[in-house]
Design a protein around this motif. Sequence first.
Motif, short mmCIF file in Angstrom:
data_model
loop_
_atom_site.label_atom_id
_atom_site.label_comp_id
_atom_site.label_asym_id
_atom_site.label_seq_id
_atom_site.Cartn_x
_atom_site.Cartn_y
_atom_site.Cartn_z
N SER A 105 0.84 -1.21 0.00
CA SER A 105 0.00 0.00 0.00
C SER A 105 0.87 1.26 0.00
O SER A 105 0.57 2.24 -0.68
CB SER A 105 -0.94 -0.01 1.21
N SER A 174 -5.12 0.84 3.67
CA SER A 174 -4.86 -0.44 4.32
C SER A 174 -5.86 -1.44 3.75
O SER A 174 -7.05 -1.39 4.08
CB SER A 174 -5.00 -0.33 5.84
N CYS A 175 -5.37 -2.29 2.86
CA CYS A 175 -6.27 -3.18 2.12
C CYS A 175 -7.17 -3.95 3.08
O CYS A 175 -8.35 -4.13 2.83
CB CYS A 175 -5.47 -4.15 1.26
C1 F1P Z 1 -0.08 -4.03 4.34
C2 F1P Z 1 0.95 -5.14 4.17
C3 F1P Z 1 0.87 -5.79 2.81
C4 F1P Z 1 1.89 -6.91 2.71
C5 F1P Z 1 1.72 -7.90 3.88
C6 F1P Z 1 1.76 -7.19 5.19
O1 F1P Z 1 -1.35 -4.53 4.30
O2 F1P Z 1 2.24 -4.60 4.35
O3 F1P Z 1 1.09 -4.87 1.79
O4 F1P Z 1 1.74 -7.59 1.49
O5 F1P Z 1 0.48 -8.58 3.76
O6 F1P Z 1 0.79 -6.11 5.19
P1 F1P Z 1 -2.61 -3.58 4.33
O7 F1P Z 1 -2.45 -2.65 5.51
O8 F1P Z 1 -2.64 -2.84 3.03
O9 F1P Z 1 -3.79 -4.48 4.49
#
Ligand code: F1P
Length: 601
Positions: A105, A174-175
């Motif tokens: 992200s 944050s996906c």
């Molecule tokens: C953020 C993140 C991901 C990575 C891993 C750890 O996730 O760093 O980009 O691939 O899964 O977490 P998010 O906050 O975008 O859900």
Amino acid sequence: MAGLDWTYGVSTLRQWESADYEPSLPVSEKSNPLTRDIDRASAYSIVKMLQVCDSQMFQKEAGTIYQRLLSDQVVKTLMEVAKRVEVIIKDPQESCVVMSGCGTSGRLAFLISSGFNKALSQLNQSEVYSYIIAGGDRALLSSQEAPEDDPRLGVLNLKKVCEGKKRVLFIGISCGLSAPFVAGQLDFCLQHPEVYTPVLVGFNPAHQARDEPIQDCTFTFHSVVQRMQELAKSQKAFLINPAVGPEAISGSSRMKGGSATKILLEAAFSAAHAATSSNTPITHNGVLQHMMAYERTLAVTYSQTDGITTLVEAAGQSLQCSRHVYYLGWGSLALLGLIDASECSPTFGADYEDVRGFIRGGYRELNNNDGPLTSLGPKFSIAHEDFLHLILPCLTDKDTVLLIYTHSDDATEVGNMARRVREKTPNLHAVYHQADGDTAASLQQDDIKKLCLSTLKITWPQEALVSGTLQHMRELSTKLVLNAVSTGAHVLKGKIYQNHMIDLQVTNTKLYRRATRLLQLSACPEEKCEEALLKAIYRVDMLTLEMTSSDITTHTCFARNSTKVVPLALVILLTGWSLVEAESHLKQQPIVREAVAQWMW
Ligand code: F1P
């Protein structure tokens, strides 16, 4: 996989939406029913599965509880965000747009801010976009998962970027609606509404935001989202959180999560730019059309299934014999190579040398906040010259090299690089983007093509050139191809069990929780799984009181220096062996899929 029906029935495509499908998990962590057998699929089948998974991004909302990418409400919110961006572009002195995130992200925040700042500079306008990535610039190119758990660090970073600004549009990405780093920043924005307007981008419905307590904080991600929902009613905060379906590899939000982040933010910013530079009003239809151009991008890209399959096979063979994959890119497409390569360590437990990206112009082209990072170590050498000095001399025909470029890049330069590589290995491939009817470029292209074992030629219609979306389409297309190459290659290497990445790093709370959940594949109770996880982290058969009473942060800090943590814990659970026995068996059977299958059945 013979007989697999690529046209999947609607029920399979939408199975994840049913209320009783993995009900305890948010969408971003669910396993995708479409890819349950990806670990045993051929390269061709892997690519087809990824295509269907990606197409879920654009599925319609009809009859479900989930908002989708093209839902009315999502488009409306993007229009509102675009209007705020328009105001900032017109009055850039004391205002800015800040995007922030962890891991992928944050990398996308960087990519998008670079692209749109460049677009402003070309029009002699002030740059207004900034990015924050948890762990700083080194996280652009390497795995820095621990800072994701630190909300205070998030706030410090935000304050620094916004010093002296009177109006800030803050976009937290944050996906999984889960990163404390981003939650801290959003909370800070909510406390200072006179300056900050918070926007949250993620891919779970609000009620699935993480509700786990954050150390020394009174808020959780979930409570922050609830406060934002309240303010969203009066447009003082914005939530953009459509569901895009579970990832092809469970929890791998770098894939659809990353793509959808790019689609949403670019649609909003492009509308704002068109409004300021050509007085094109921000309309529902305009934003929607922009997003639909990405849907066509998927179609254009995956129409080249055979070409992508060839790349997946080549990369898979290289990794299977412990050799390497190199992306040599030009312009912003090279950035996608750097990003994809950097994600292989945290996602697949890969060594940084397994898949590496290089960019023409190195840090000059990257133009990141902190400038050159070369002094941080060999993995931060990213220029083509570095490839020529450090990698080329040892290149063999077991390594796979991918040239990634467009018709507007210097073909002579690409040709020279191709010749240098070709002297060492025939295993050279190209991903080449051209515009429809561009015959002048294709003459030089023919020479390069002759040097390559395969060329994935992606042709974009002239209308993309005219509408100004070409760059975004090429980038997304390259992201899809490279995600397929690195994911497919690691699947073929045997790194995946069903559609779970077992050998993940356990370096932050989210990953620790995911690991504990994965261990329950062994059918052992949760406490036993956590106990085995700790034994594998601390490399002991008997846990001390100090170990069991430490918090997750301590465990994840320690886990940074341990390898094969989850496979080891799984073997311990399934066989009851001691740590030493389990370690020696894993050494004999390093293919995680086989190791797990052997003991499971
Ligand atoms: C953020 C993140 C991901 C990575 C891993 C750890 O996730 O760093 O980009 O691939 O899964 O977490 P998010 O906050 O975008 O859900």
